[in-house]
Scaffold this motif. Structure first.
Motif, PDB file in Angstrom:
ATOM      1  N   GLY A 267       0.825  -1.210   0.000  1.00 61.58           N
ATOM      2  CA  GLY A 267       0.000   0.000   0.000  1.00 61.58           C
ATOM      3  C   GLY A 267       0.851   1.247   0.000  1.00 61.58           C
ATOM      4  N   ASN A 268       1.908   1.241   0.826  1.00 63.13           N
ATOM      5  CA  ASN A 268       2.827   2.382   0.879  1.00 63.13           C
ATOM      6  C   ASN A 268       3.563   2.559  -0.441  1.00 63.13           C
ATOM      7  OD1 ASN A 268       2.130   2.954   3.494  1.00 63.13           O
ATOM      8  ND2 ASN A 268       3.864   1.896   4.398  1.00 63.13           N
TER       9      ASN A 268
ATOM     10  N   VAL B 231       1.095   4.131  -2.980  1.00 55.79           N
ATOM     11  CA  VAL B 231       0.877   5.549  -2.685  1.00 55.79           C
ATOM     12  C   VAL B 231       2.104   6.358  -3.056  1.00 55.79           C
ATOM     13  CG1 VAL B 231       0.542   7.215  -0.828  1.00 55.79           C
ATOM     14  CG2 VAL B 231      -0.862   5.155  -0.908  1.00 55.79           C
TER      15      VAL B 231
ATOM     16  N   VAL C 206       2.313   6.720  -6.882  1.00 56.14           N
ATOM     17  CA  VAL C 206       1.356   7.702  -7.375  1.00 56.14           C
ATOM     18  C   VAL C 206       1.848   9.113  -7.078  1.00 56.14           C
ATOM     19  CG1 VAL C 206      -0.976   8.617  -7.062  1.00 56.14           C
ATOM     20  CG2 VAL C 206      -0.623   6.153  -7.275  1.00 56.14           C
ATOM     21  N   LEU C 207       2.369   9.326  -5.878  1.00 61.12           N
ATOM     22  CA  LEU C 207       2.890  10.638  -5.504  1.00 61.12           C
ATOM     23  C   LEU C 207       4.062  11.046  -6.394  1.00 61.12           C
ATOM     24  CD1 LEU C 207       2.695  12.997  -3.512  1.00 61.12           C
ATOM     25  CD2 LEU C 207       4.264  11.756  -2.026  1.00 61.12           C
TER      26      LEU C 207
END
Length: 52
Positions: A6-7, A10, A13-14
């Motif tokens: 999950g990290n 994210v 995407v960032l």
């Protein structure tokens, strides 16, 4: 282990959003779409430069 993925997603995407923002700013800069603070030489504001 799933929390790590999950990290990673994210973070990916960032990084992609930041890369697109930098690319947009760079393309704008290259095409003259910026104001450097010198209204007499400003090619990107079409007379709307609000220099002080």
């Amino acid at each position: 282990m799933s929390g790590i993925w999950g990290n990673v997603i994210v973070l990916a995407v960032l990084v992609a959003v930041v890369a697109l923002a930098v690319r947009s700013l760079w393309k704008s800069h290259k095409s003259g779409g910026h104001c450097g603070g010198d209204c007499s030489a400003c090619g990107g504001c079409d007379g709307g430069c609000h220099c002080k």
